[in-house]
Every structure is written in C-alpha cells, then in structure tokens.
Design an enzyme around this catalytic site. Structure first.
Site, PDB file in Angstrom:
ATOM      1  N   GLY A  96       0.799  -1.217   0.000  1.00 42.44           N
ATOM      2  CA  GLY A  96       0.000   0.000   0.000  1.00 42.44           C
ATOM      3  C   GLY A  96       0.832   1.267   0.000  1.00 42.44           C
TER       4      GLY A  96
ATOM      5  CG  HIS B   6      24.560  14.892 -50.258  1.00 42.54           C
ATOM      6  ND1 HIS B   6      24.444  16.208 -50.633  1.00 42.54           N
ATOM      7  CD2 HIS B   6      25.471  14.353 -51.093  1.00 42.54           C
ATOM      8  CE1 HIS B   6      25.237  16.448 -51.657  1.00 42.54           C
ATOM      9  NE2 HIS B   6      25.879  15.344 -51.954  1.00 42.54           N
TER      10      HIS B   6
END
Length: 421
Positions: free
Chosen positions: A57, A320
């Site tokens: 809990g 590129h």
C-alpha cells in the site's frame, strides 16, 4: 518505466518535484527495482532510492522512505510515478498552504473508483477509498489524486500509526488525514484540473497520455514563437528546448536532451536526440543527430547524414550521405558525400580531428584515430589512415588501370555464355 515524452513516466514526476527546489528527492522502488534504480541514476543522479520489498500500500511505501528523511525538517510532498501531468504551480500551491496536511483533489466528470474527499466547510475531514465507501460517499464528485504534503515530523508519527483494517488489507496513506483530524490537526484540500491528475494504468491510457502531452507541448512551442509547418506531425520529449523563430518541418521527432537555438531550421523527417543546434544552422531533410552532436552557427547538415558525439564548428557543411562519429570538425570545412569516420575498431572508439577550411572529398574513409590539418584536402574515394598536415592533399586509393576495348569484349563473352546456357 513506460515512456511518455521520451522519458519514463516517473521522469515527469521527478521534474515536477524538482520545480520545488527540494532539499531531498527519494524514489520508492518496488517491482522492477533494479530497472528503476538505473533509470533514476540517469534522470536525477542526486535522488535516493528506498526499496519496498513488499507492496503493501501507499502508506507502506512512504514508510520505506522515512529513514532517508532522518534529520529533515520541513514539508514532505508525496508524488506518484504514474501521474505525469501535475504542474509546478499546483505543487507550489500545495506546499504553501498553511494546513498541517494538504491533499490535492479534483472534481471528476466520472468519479469512478477514485477515493473520495469528505469536506466540512474548509476542512478536509477524511478520505474514503472507493472499496470502503458507502453509496452516499460514492456520490461525492471531489476525488483524491493521492498527492499530499505534510510536515515531516507529523508524517513520521502518522505513518507509524497506520493500520491495514480495510477491504484491501493495505496501509493507506490516505488514512493519515483521519489520524491527523483525531489529534486536532488541520487538514485541507487544494484542487486542480482533472487533466493534471491523470494516472496511467493501461497501454491505452499511456497512448492517450502521450497524445495529451504532445498536444500540450505543441501549443507551448507555438505560443513561444516556434514555427511549425504541420504541428501534428512533430513529436517532442519532456525536456525539448526550441528557441523563438526556429523553424521545424513536418515529421520531426525530438528525443530527450535536445536544444535548438533561435533561428535554426530543422527540415522534414529528421530525428534528434541528445544534441545542440546553434543559431543559423540547418538540419535535414532526413538527417539524424545522435547524443553528443554539437552543431555551431550556420552549420549545414543535409539529407541522410548522421552525426554522433561530434562537434561541428561554425560554417561546416555536410551535404549528404555521410556519417561523422567521434569527430571534431573545424570552421568552414566542407565534408563531401559518402564520407565516413571509421571510429570503431570492434573494441574501442577513436576520434577524428579535421581542421578549419579543409575539403574532404566524396567517399573518403577517415580511419580513426587520424587528424586532417587546416585547409588540407582528401581526394575522392580515398582511405586516409595517416595524419595530414596543414594544406596537404591526401590520396589513398589504387591507381587506375585502363584497358581499351576490354569492356566490349567482356560483354560479348558474357552474352555468348548466357545464350549457350
């Protein structure tokens, strides 16, 4: 540990908690504790870990953190790792409230199975879990988020007195409100919008939360002066920072740790993570910046270029089809198409250093560790394995041999063999 905005859910709770400038941060780890520990080390290295061996809990979870709060005097705020959207302003209101125990609540459109906050006037009387609530209590729309703030000494006392006589047999943190009221202590509610308290329990809820997070970040970016051609296709991480007047194209994904300065442009279909893009730089389309990529001002990184753990000084151009890993590139250097820094030998990584105003010819393989001097040049198709001094030309390719007429004779022989087959 499931990711939202590029980081584990608990990263959002940690970031919200850090907005309070806390003296200590403690993460209670239970199931999958070792994975949680490793993630916390990256998200918040100063945070401490409290281990909850049994999950009994929320009250029991807070009890595991109390030994790490020894000697601390001040307010303790309890947050939840699966509740990512609670804002800094809400937490500030929570900790500034004068009540001894302050709970964050919200008015739910559909209260469902949330715990209910029972209020009398301005006082929070108690919190009732859905399993333990009667019909009258379940009709209350004011719900408990679970988030709470309380004085450290009071919290130690109240958590130490929690019991588990309830429908789940768990130690509820919510019971501290009732215990505080029995002692004549004050308890109150600070409310926020229901959307802030959204908890994640299923994959569907995680997907919905991601959608909500992205919508919020897109709106913030637009409000802050970032231009996006198609905002719905841009995805952000929790810590993405983009300066005013930056331009972001379609289908761009930002992973954690990205800063893009004002005036930079990220073209469509790029992926960025753990990198810095300076003012005036352009990236993409179809480029990838990986952790450790640092782009100086007016750098151009073109299509199908990947940069990792590399620093590109002002004015560098990488047009590129190139990979730069573990590299340092000087000002105004041009990197030709198909260039690769061969940085990994199967065991370790090695650096490539390229000087200012150098020209790297297309399809150059730079076998690290290697240095290329200022204003030096490599011939296209070269494999560079030795350092190049300033202004030198490096050629590392086989000499071309020309055989007149041989191409025609080879093709004729191949066709003849194919015809016979």
């Amino acid at each position: 540990m499931h990711r939202l905005g590029g980081v584990p859910l608990m990263g959002h709770a940690l970031a919200a908690g850090r907005s309070l400038d806390p003296d200590r941060v403690i993460v209670v780890a239970g199931h999958g504790a070792e994975a949680v520990r490793k993630a916390v080390a990256k998200l918040d290295p100063e945070a401490q870990i409290a281990l909850q061996d049994q999950q009994l809990g929320t009250g029991h979870a807070v009890a595991q953190a109390l030994p790490l709060l020894e000697g601390f005097e001040g307010k303790v705020v309890v947050l939840y790792g699966d509740t990512p959207f609670i804002g800094a302003d809400t937490l500030a209101a929570l900790v500034s409230h004068p009540a001894d125990v302050v709970v964050l609540g919200f008015e739910a459109v559909d209260p469902g199975r949330y715990g209910r906050l029972v209020v009398r006037g301005d006082t929070l009387d108690r919190i009732v879990e859905y399993k333990d609530a009667d019909e009258a209590t379940r009709a209350i729309a004011l719900c408990n988020s679970g988030v709470m703030a309380a004085d450290a000494a009071l919290l130690r006392d109240l958590v130490g007195r929690l019991g588990n006589d309830n429908a789940s047999g768990e130690y509820y943190l919510t019971d501290v409100v009732g215990l505080a009221r029995q002692e004549g202590r004050s308890a109150a509610v600070v409310t926020c919008d229901e959307a802030e308290t959204l908890g994640i329990n299923t994959r569907a809820e995680l997907a919905a939360a991601e959608s909500a997070f992205q919508a919020r970040r897109r709106a913030e970016m637009l409000e802050n002066g970032v231009t996006m051609a198609d905002p719905q296709t841009v995805w952000f991480a929790l810590d993405t920072f983009i300066g005013r007047d930056a331009i972001i194209g379609q289908n761009v994904v930002f992973g954690p740790g990205v800063t893009v300065e004002s005036g930079a442009e990220i073209l469509p279909f790029c992926h960025l993570e753990g990198c810095h893009v300076s003012a005036g730089a352009t990236v993409g389309p179809f480029a990838r910046l990986r952790p450790g990529a640092e782009l100086g001002g007016d750098v151009h990184v073109g299509n199908f270029v990947e940069i990792k753990n590399s620093v590109l000084a002002e004015g560098v151009k990488v047009g590129h089809l190139t990979y730069l890993g573990d590299a340092e590139v000087g000002e105004r250097t041009n990197i030709g198409a198909g260039t690769v820094t061969c940085n990994y030998d199967g065991v370790g990584k090695h650096r490539t250093v390229i000087g200012a105003e150098a020209f790297i010819g297309s399809d150059t393989m730079l076998v690290a560790p290697v240095r290329v001097g200022n204003r030096a040049m490599t011939g296209s198709g070269s494999v560079i394995t030795q350092d190049l001094p300033d202004e030198a030309l490096g050629l590392g390719r086989a000499r071309q041999v020309t055989k007149p007429g041989l191409a025609t004779r080879i093709m004729q022989a191949l066709r003849a063999a194919k015809g016979k087959a």
